[in-house]
Motif scaffolding. Structure first.
Motif, PDB file in Angstrom:
ATOM      1  N   GLN A  48      -1.577  10.222   3.296  1.00 34.01           N
ATOM      2  CA  GLN A  48      -0.524  10.472   2.229  1.00 34.01           C
ATOM      3  C   GLN A  48       0.791  10.538   2.972  1.00 34.01           C
ATOM      4  O   GLN A  48       1.978   9.825   2.723  1.00 34.01           O
ATOM      5  N   LYS A  71       4.060   7.540   2.528  1.00 33.82           N
ATOM      6  CA  LYS A  71       4.884   8.079   1.638  1.00 33.82           C
ATOM      7  C   LYS A  71       6.101   7.274   1.332  1.00 33.82           C
ATOM      8  O   LYS A  71       6.512   6.824   0.165  1.00 33.82           O
ATOM      9  N   TYR A  83       0.193   5.868  -1.512  1.00 40.95           N
ATOM     10  CA  TYR A  83       0.413   7.471  -1.155  1.00 40.95           C
ATOM     11  C   TYR A  83      -0.178   8.204  -2.192  1.00 40.95           C
ATOM     12  O   TYR A  83      -0.710   9.270  -2.052  1.00 40.95           O
ATOM     13  N   GLN A  84       0.478   7.665  -3.527  1.00 43.31           N
ATOM     14  CA  GLN A  84      -0.258   8.477  -4.557  1.00 43.31           C
ATOM     15  C   GLN A  84      -1.771   8.684  -4.519  1.00 43.31           C
ATOM     16  O   GLN A  84      -2.323   9.549  -5.156  1.00 43.31           O
ATOM     17  N   LYS A 129      -2.847  11.264  -2.241  1.00 48.08           N
ATOM     18  CA  LYS A 129      -2.497  12.398  -2.670  1.00 48.08           C
ATOM     19  C   LYS A 129      -3.439  12.987  -3.564  1.00 48.08           C
ATOM     20  O   LYS A 129      -3.935  14.410  -3.717  1.00 48.08           O
ATOM     21  N   ASN A 151      -6.735  14.274  -2.000  1.00 53.16           N
ATOM     22  CA  ASN A 151      -6.037  15.532  -1.411  1.00 53.16           C
ATOM     23  C   ASN A 151      -6.026  16.574  -2.149  1.00 53.16           C
ATOM     24  O   ASN A 151      -6.705  17.547  -1.998  1.00 53.16           O
TER      25      ASN A 151
END
Length: 501
Positions: free
Chosen positions: A142, A146, A153-154, A157, A160
């Motif tokens: 992530q 970014k 990244y999304q 995320k 996570n």
């Protein structure tokens, strides 16, 4: 058989990290002269190999791989598909992540599996059919992507965030165990894998890409195992500060082992230590109509002088019994100044006994098994046990470790073996989950999780002593539990007539 006219192509597969030629020969992570143009050269390499060799071992593979400039690992796999017999690790057949996927179903139907040291397959299968993930892996991806890849990244995320939810649900608990998979995790991982794949296809290198690849493989492995998930699995999560560890844990691999072997013509599982047989039949996926065959030992009782030192080696009693064990070893070495291997339950315990023994016997040659020994170090350790050495050698090793099975020190290279303890695995969270599962399924969970796997280590360690019909030696068992019916019944017939020290 070959000396009497057998013509049979046999390929031995070696793990990729061991057989890789490495950067010094032009095989780096960014470019590899053995992989580039591999398919232009492989046909000629295979034809040359099969025309001139039948026993295709690691040195043979390496020699032809260098000659034809092909990747030795991929070359060995391609040679395996053209061979009559393949010698390989269990995972090429049973592990859903790395099995020989190019082997056609027709070839499987005419192939027989010969599974050696089958007692090891229970633990290995549990590991092969389990999968784990860490929250930190996705947090790193992530952060790394970014700015450069918003969709990746999304995706990282959201995975996570799912871990954060798990941690919140756990409240103050450090661990959670359940019989179902975390909701939405599969879908989120599918999305992550798709975006990770697209990024990896760009061919960008560097530390970020390396970490992404590791995370990608972990996610793929999790998804593959999640499709096999049933009542024989549990899911558990462990919380440690900001880290969340998630595992799909296979408790009973018997069904999946049976399924993996089902497409082959037949499977023969064998080992010198499938004791008790009903446990191994159960755990290796045997069905009622499958045959079992127990063959008596080819060795006679007279070849072995078996002794028992009945002291407690339970963790809480080790300080009290330590001196008795050191005294026994000292007397044994004076009485029988021969090459000896002493097996102990753990590294710290081994070091403690070794230290006490050397203090009492400063002139005696000793050797200690090291942590994470490399292949050359293992060979050096074993080569130290020579029949014609001027002074005997006393080796100290860990039971269930690299030297307690699969080694052959014949004749006077090894004449005494001491086995300390009944080999029980350490009490642990995972072993207790296994115990509870078998208790719920009307079996003795403690035996399945602790006693049977432990005693197998004892049998393997003691089995290092007599390796041929002319060998003679002394076996000393150290633990008062060997006198109990539960443990005594698991000893081989020829060990039960022991002399009590």
């Amino acid at each position: 058989m070959a000396s009497r006219g057998l013509h049979m192509h046999t390929v031995t597969l070696t793990a990729k990290d061991k057989i890789c030629f490495g950067e010094e020969e032009g095989c780096g992570q960014d470019a590899c002269v053995f992989s580039e143009g591999y398919y232009d050269r492989i046909n000629g390499a295979i034809l040359d190999l099969l025309q001139h060799e039948t026993s295709i071992t690691r040195p043979v593979i390496e020699a032809y791989a260098r000659k034809h400039r092909v990747c030795p690992f991929e070359f060995s796999l391609d040679a395996a598909y053209a061979a009559d017999a393949v010698i390989c690790d269990y995972n090429y057949i049973f592990d859903p992540r790395v099995s020989l996927k190019r082997l056609p179903e027709e070839a499987k139907k005419s192939s027989v599996l010969l599974v050696d040291e089958a007692h090891n397959l229970v633990d290995r299968a549990r590991s092969m059919f389990s999968a784990e993930l860490k929250k930190s892996m996705f947090l790193e991806v992530q952060r790394a992507y970014k700015e450069t890849n918003p969709s990746l990244y999304q995706a990282a995320k959201t995975v996570n965030n799912r871990f954060i939810v798990l941690r919140k649900v756990s409240g103050e608990e450090e661990r959670m165990v359940g019989s179902s998979q975390p909701e939405l995790m599969d879908e989120l991982l599918e999305t992550f894998v798709m975006h990770a794949e697209a990024e990896l296809m760009t061919g960008k290198g560097g530390e970020e890409a390396e970490h992404l690849l590791e995370c990608y493989f972990a996610a793929q492995a999790y998804l593959r195992i999640s499709r096999l998930y049933d009542e024989r699995f549990v899911t558990y999560a462990e919380m440690d500060r900001n880290e969340v560890f998630l595992k799909l844990f296979c408790l009973d691999p018997s069904y999946l082992l049976h399924q993996a072997g089902k497409n082959f013509r037949s499977a023969v599982f064998f080992s010198a230590t499938l004791t008790p047989l009903m446990y191994y039949r159960d755990m290796l996926g045997a069905e009622e109509e499958d045959y079992s065959l127990s063959i008596p030992s080819p060795f006679s009782r007279e070849q072995m002088d078996v002794r028992l030192l009945p002291v407690s080696t339970r963790y809480k009693d080790r300080d009290r019994s330590k001196n008795a064990i050191i005294d026994m070893l000292s007397h044994l070495v004076k009485e029988k100044p021969v090459n000896t291997l002493v097996f102990l339950p753990s590294y710290p315990y081994m070091q403690e006994i070794h230290e006490g023994f050397t203090l009492l016997n400063p002139g005696v040659r000793t050797l200690l098994q090291g942590h994470a020994m490399r292949e050359e170090e293992r060979e050096t350790f074993l080569d130290s046990f020579q029949a014609d050495a001027a002074d005997p050698l006393i080796g100290f090793a860990v039971m269930g470790g690299i030297f307690s099975e699969g080694i052959d020190l014949k004749g006077e290279r090894l004449s005494s073996v001491v086995v300390v303890g009944v080999g029980l695995p350490q009490l642990s969270f995972e072993n207790d989950i296994i115990k509870d599962y078998f208790d719920r399924n009307a079996k003795n969970g403690y035996d399945y999780a602790y006693v049977y796997p432990g005693m197998n280590k004892v049998l393997q360690a003691g089995g290092r002593l007599i390796r041929s019909e002319s060998d003679r030696g002394t076996l000393v068992l150290v633990d008062d539990r060997f006198q109990n019916r539960q443990y005594g019944a698991l000893l081989p017939e020829e060990w039960r007539d022991y002399k009590r020290i």
